[in-house]
Design a protein around this motif. Sequence first.
Motif, PDB file in Angstrom:
ATOM      1  N   PHE A  20      23.525  42.812 -15.343  1.00 49.00           N
ATOM      2  CA  PHE A  20      24.139  41.481 -15.218  1.00 49.00           C
ATOM      3  C   PHE A  20      23.852  40.639 -16.466  1.00 49.00           C
ATOM      4  CE2 PHE A  20      22.842  43.011 -10.987  1.00 49.00           C
ATOM      5  CZ  PHE A  20      24.116  43.290 -10.511  1.00 49.00           C
ATOM      6  N   SER A  36      32.133  39.414 -13.873  1.00 47.77           N
ATOM      7  CA  SER A  36      31.034  40.373 -13.771  1.00 47.77           C
ATOM      8  C   SER A  36      29.950  39.902 -12.797  1.00 47.77           C
ATOM      9  CB  SER A  36      30.456  40.678 -15.155  1.00 47.77           C
ATOM     10  OG  SER A  36      29.912  39.537 -15.760  1.00 47.77           O
ATOM     11  N   GLY A  38      27.779  38.024 -10.038  1.00 48.15           N
ATOM     12  CA  GLY A  38      28.163  37.267  -8.847  1.00 48.15           C
ATOM     13  C   GLY A  38      27.646  35.844  -8.915  1.00 48.15           C
ATOM     14  N   LYS A 236      23.613  32.006  -2.566  1.00 46.53           N
ATOM     15  CA  LYS A 236      24.918  32.607  -2.310  1.00 46.53           C
ATOM     16  C   LYS A 236      25.727  31.725  -1.355  1.00 46.53           C
ATOM     17  CE  LYS A 236      24.290  36.692  -4.373  1.00 46.53           C
ATOM     18  NZ  LYS A 236      23.034  36.459  -5.062  1.00 46.53           N
TER      19      LYS A 236
HETATM   20  N1  GLN Z   1      23.552  39.427  -7.167  1.00 47.36           N
HETATM   21  C1  GLN Z   1      24.302  39.190  -8.361  1.00 47.36           C
HETATM   22  C2  GLN Z   1      25.281  40.288  -8.643  1.00 47.36           C
HETATM   23  O1  GLN Z   1      25.204  41.349  -8.100  1.00 47.36           O
HETATM   24  C3  GLN Z   1      23.469  39.074  -9.604  1.00 47.36           C
HETATM   25  C4  GLN Z   1      21.998  39.090  -9.474  1.00 47.36           C
HETATM   26  C5  GLN Z   1      21.317  39.091 -10.786  1.00 47.36           C
HETATM   27  O2  GLN Z   1      21.891  38.764 -11.828  1.00 47.36           O
HETATM   28  N2  GLN Z   1      20.093  39.470 -10.779  1.00 47.36           N
HETATM   29  O3  GLN Z   1      26.149  40.075  -9.447  1.00 47.36           O
END
Ligand code: GLN
Length: 387
Positions: A20, A36, A38, A236
């Motif tokens: 990420f 890309s 989340g 989230k």
């Molecule tokens: N949960 C988020 C994802 O899958 C990112 C988590 C992170 O960057 N550590 O995109």
Amino acid sequence: MIQTPLSCSSKLSDVGTTIFTRIGELAAQYQAINLSQGAPGFPVDPALIQRVTQAMTAGQNQYAPMAGLPVLKEKIAEKMQALYGRTYHPDEEITITASASQAIYASISALVHSQDEVIYFEPAFDSYAPVVRLQGAKPVAIQLSLPEFKINWDEVKAAMTPRTRMIILNTPHNPTGTILSSDDLHQLAAIIRDTGIIVLSDEVYEHMVFDGELHQGMARHPELAARSVIIASFGKTFHVTGWRVGYCLAPQTLMKEIVKVHQFMMFSADTPMQYAFAVYMDDPQRYLSLAGFYQKKRDLLIQELSDGPFQLYPSQGAFFMLAGFGHQSDIPDTDMVQRLIREAGVATIPLSAFYAGGTDQRLLRLSFTKDDETIIAGARALKAFRF
Ligand code: GLN
């Protein structure tokens, strides 16, 4: 750069910086449309920000109680009762953590001993297996197969040994967007009934389940609730992933151990944010509306990509969707992600990043936790891409 004469033997020698972070940097470098990570790409409700400001102004700026603010834990207990019909004791069975990731770390670290085995399912969120390994324990991966990525419980039963201490589940699932059914819960309960196996259930996307389906979390099933740690995320749910506040729920015997680790990791989570969430949770619509909100975004992404060069795997939950390109090209998914950033100006995540062994099925993960303009622009650029 300081030169040191010391050598450092790595505990995670095969692990680099998370995908990420790497893709995020590349996306910024090429000013790509970012589908890309989340990370929600729309504004936070000003009413929530105002609550944080109020708490700070009122002087709530010092350590919160170690396991979390009582009023927030009470609100969570009320929610669990109202949605899933399960009673969690606010003081004994709920802990507020500095992110869901911390709750995952604290739970695995508290409950898994060295030499234990932990079953998990690939593709998987990237932290599970490394955290298990840091305990001196062995992650045992079970592969989920295209196109449905459903768990085969006979395979799970066959992978169980006297050393199996934990099974890690994730519903709705990152990265595939699949969800567990009530039948999955029954089958799981049956195979672990006479064992000492604990379930760690990552349910951070609990409010993002589509097409009228219900979130089948461990709290719905009395037998599973009695042996499960459930992980949840305010980041989230309320579009504030940068605030780093999550929580976990577990029976008192398990929670007692998790709290021991939590107190030495973070001691406590952010104080003003906890006050703000406690008030903000009063209106259940603020989380119950998420399913409809994200279903529309999923449908928009599908609509914009349909009849294009990618094969789509519509998700049932979370805010991700998979897109395949194997029928167009056989270059590795990591190379394709780089090409798409440079040539189409769109950043995605290669699915191989969710496999310890890097299994490559020529699939990309697209995140649709973005404003509609970004989804449309990203999808159109992908659709116009020539392989
Ligand atoms: N949960 C988020 C994802 O899958 C990112 C988590 C992170 O960057 N550590 O995109």
